[in-house]
Write an enzyme that holds these catalytic residues in place. Structure first.
Site, PDB file in Angstrom:
ATOM      1  N   GLU A 175       0.831  -1.210   0.000  1.00 49.21           N
ATOM      2  CA  GLU A 175       0.000   0.000   0.000  1.00 49.21           C
ATOM      3  C   GLU A 175       0.862   1.256   0.000  1.00 49.21           C
ATOM      4  O   GLU A 175       0.770   2.095   0.903  1.00 49.21           O
ATOM      5  CB  GLU A 175      -0.949  -0.015   1.200  1.00 49.21           C
ATOM      6  CG  GLU A 175      -1.927  -1.189   1.150  1.00 49.21           C
ATOM      7  CD  GLU A 175      -3.024  -1.128   2.211  1.00 49.21           C
ATOM      8  OE1 GLU A 175      -2.806  -0.482   3.242  1.00 49.21           O
ATOM      9  OE2 GLU A 175      -4.093  -1.726   1.994  1.00 49.21           O
ATOM     10  N   GLU A 372      -5.430  -8.378  -1.167  1.00 45.89           N
ATOM     11  CA  GLU A 372      -6.087  -8.236   0.140  1.00 45.89           C
ATOM     12  C   GLU A 372      -7.547  -7.934  -0.094  1.00 45.89           C
ATOM     13  O   GLU A 372      -7.886  -7.074  -0.907  1.00 45.89           O
ATOM     14  CB  GLU A 372      -5.499  -7.068   0.956  1.00 45.89           C
ATOM     15  CG  GLU A 372      -4.170  -7.345   1.566  1.00 45.89           C
ATOM     16  CD  GLU A 372      -3.699  -6.228   2.496  1.00 45.89           C
ATOM     17  OE1 GLU A 372      -4.541  -5.580   3.143  1.00 45.89           O
ATOM     18  OE2 GLU A 372      -2.485  -6.016   2.559  1.00 45.89           O
TER      19      GLU A 372
HETATM   20  C1  BGP Z   1      -4.452  -3.057   4.823  1.00 43.74           C
HETATM   21  C2  BGP Z   1      -3.084  -3.472   5.262  1.00 43.74           C
HETATM   22  C3  BGP Z   1      -3.030  -4.696   6.095  1.00 43.74           C
HETATM   23  C4  BGP Z   1      -4.265  -5.012   6.870  1.00 43.74           C
HETATM   24  C5  BGP Z   1      -5.565  -4.585   6.272  1.00 43.74           C
HETATM   25  C6  BGP Z   1      -6.757  -4.590   7.185  1.00 43.74           C
HETATM   26  O1  BGP Z   1      -4.536  -1.687   4.723  1.00 43.74           O
HETATM   27  O2  BGP Z   1      -2.216  -3.683   4.178  1.00 43.74           O
HETATM   28  O3  BGP Z   1      -1.827  -4.689   6.790  1.00 43.74           O
HETATM   29  O4  BGP Z   1      -4.147  -4.905   8.202  1.00 43.74           O
HETATM   30  O5  BGP Z   1      -5.491  -3.325   5.673  1.00 43.74           O
HETATM   31  O6  BGP Z   1      -6.743  -3.472   7.989  1.00 43.74           O
HETATM   32  P1  BGP Z   1      -6.965  -3.531   9.537  1.00 43.74           P
HETATM   33  O7  BGP Z   1      -5.964  -4.508  10.044  1.00 43.74           O
HETATM   34  O8  BGP Z   1      -6.732  -2.183  10.018  1.00 43.74           O
HETATM   35  O9  BGP Z   1      -8.349  -3.997   9.710  1.00 43.74           O
END
Ligand code: BGP
Length: 474
Positions: A175, A372
């Site tokens: 990201e 993701e």
């Molecule tokens: C993305 C990231 C991850 C992950 C995911 C979910 O932005 O790349 O590392 O954590 O989001 O977000 P969160 O863990 O805040 O729910």
């Protein structure tokens, strides 16, 4: 419908959120190790010195370090074709600028990759996922300094050479566009920037981003020299942004958010140069990027092989909002009345995924991968020990359906790795309670629990999805 043969079904994780072992095997502290827990409404804190008695979720996380054989066996049971993970940079170079790598750290990932390959699971490795060796933040203010490019490139050379016969798929920065996001910890998470204030923040963030672009391009070029079969991608947090109304001002605002927030980084990484709208954006804000003479050439020579992205939600942009505010813990903004939100206020929008896939593919015409996607939710164990996470199955089914629609639309899609395939620490809140996994991990927000792993209902559902190559989503 079925996906094409070789479609990479799997799951995704990140070292700082699941590996643990933060100070063993020669590992140095990373920026993530200096972040406390938080909640939906209380932000995580960055503590440049560890506070006694404060809980730091990354330190143990879910201890993949000690459980990797068990975990990979479970991934294999689901039939994973690929597993996305990251290497903790400070496990290889504890201070970031060390002259020699830490052999014990290198050996750990050798063992993990061997274990994956034993089950024919293709590793997909993020080189930098929301963590930088903390010493680089202290000494150089992280990516704000150009010097960090060389340390990163040296780290890349080390891991490319070491794992060239085990890992084919790489992502340079997770990201990468998160550096530009308005939430507070963005510059630290994405760029390891410790010293930043209201006045210099835009300048510092863009400068750090420029350094990451150069570093990423150098890594791509060197990677291909080390192994021409490497496939190296960019990774973008794609936030599908709709205009609030058909007011042309809303349309222009949504377009600008998409350009700056989503597309700027991939325009540079995929096309090899800054887009024209970026120049205006920087000029309007009086941001002056310091670049070196051959940066342009480096960017041109280091374009990525594929585009990968995370997709969780869509947003709404409007100049004169009369809408309700969303309660999202990250981006917030105007609430979309047509779609529901998760318990953490993230708008659940499967059709936005189809739209995004089409939009991105139209622009770049290179293979895409969803690396993701998933639902952070509260799960409960029933008296009989099972976990009924049908809401998660529902979320994933609807997103996969739309992904398949996009493939019918003509989008070239390489794979899909569901985020947090095993419960792990949330990046934005530091919680364990915000669970994503097919596999439950017994641990709570305060760090208590046995760390036992329990497959949820979604585990068996995903197994069937993979077995039928996306045909059976029931
Ligand atoms: C993305 C990231 C991850 C992950 C995911 C979910 O932005 O790349 O590392 O954590 O989001 O977000 P969160 O863990 O805040 O729910």
């Amino acid at each position: 419908m079925k996906m094409k043969d070789g479609f990479l079904w799997g799951g995704a994780t990140a070292a700082n959120q699941f590996e643990g072992g933060w100070n063993v095997g020669g590992k140095g502290p990373s920026t993530a190790d200096m972040m406390t827990g938080g909640t939906h409404t209380i932000p995580r804190r960055i503590t440049p010195v560890l506070e006694e008695g404060t809980y730091y979720p990354s330190h143990e996380a879910i201890d993949f370090y000690g459980h990797y054989k068990e975990d990979i066996k479970l991934f294999a049971k689901m039939g994973f074709k690929t597993f996305r993970m990251s290497i903790a940079w400070s496990r290889i170079f504890p201070n970031g600028d060390d002259l020699q790598p830490n052999e014990e750290g290198l050996k750990f990932y050798d063992e993990v990759f061997d274990e994956l390959l034993k089950y024919n699971i293709e590793p997909l490795v993020t080189i930098s996922h929301y963590e930088t060796p903390f010493a680089l933040s202290q000494k150089y203010n992280g990516w704000a300094s150009r010097k960090v490019i060389d340390f990163y490139v040296n780290y890349c050379k080390t891991i490319f050479n070491r794992y060239k016969d085990k890992v084919k798929y790489w992502l340079t920065f997770n990201e990468i566009n998160c550096l530009l996001f308005p939430f507070e910890a963005g510059a630290f998470l994405g760029g390891g920037i410790l010293d930043i204030n209201e006045e210099n923040k835009d300048q510092l963030k863009f400068q750090a981003l420029h350094h990451q672009f150069v570093a990423s391009a150098k890594a791509v070029k060197i990677g291909h020299e080390i192994n021409p079969n490497f496939k190296i991608g960019c990774m973008i947090a794609y936030l599908c942004t709709y205009p609030h109304t058909c007011n042309p001002d809303d349309i222009l605002l949504a377009q600008n958010r998409d350009q700056i927030g989503n597309m700027l980084c991939s325009d540079v990484q995929v096309r090899g140069y800054y887009p024209s709208y970026a120049k205006r954006y920087l000029e309007d804000r009086n941001i002056q990027l310091k670049a070196e003479a051959d940066d342009e050439k480096i960017l041109k020579e280091g374009t990525v092989d594929f585009y990968s992205f995370s997709y969780y939600m869509s947003l709404v942009a409007g100049v004169n909002s009369k809408g309700t505010e969303s309660s999202g813990n990250l981006m917030g903004g105007i609430k979309n009345p047509y779609i529901e939100e998760s318990d953490w206020g993230w708008a659940i929008d499967p059709k936005g995924l189809r739209w995004s896939l089409n939009h991105i593919y139209d622009r770049y015409q290179i293979p895409l991968m969803v690396v993701e996607n998933g639902l952070g939710a509260v799960d409960t164990i029933k008296d009989d020990g099972t976990i009924d996470d049908n809401y998660r199955i529902d979320y994933l089914r609807k997103h996969i359906e739309q992904m398949e629609e996009a493939v019918k639309d003509g989008v070239e899609l390489m794979g899909y790795t569901m985020w947090g395939c095993i419960d792990l620490v949330s990046a934005s809140t530091g919680e364990m309670k915000k669970r994503y996994g097919f596999i439950y991990v017994d641990k709570d927000n305060d760090g208590n629990g046995t760390l036992n792993r329990i497959p949820k209902n979604s585990f068996y559902w995903y197994k069937k999805v993979i077995e039928t190559n996306g045909e059976n989503l029931d």
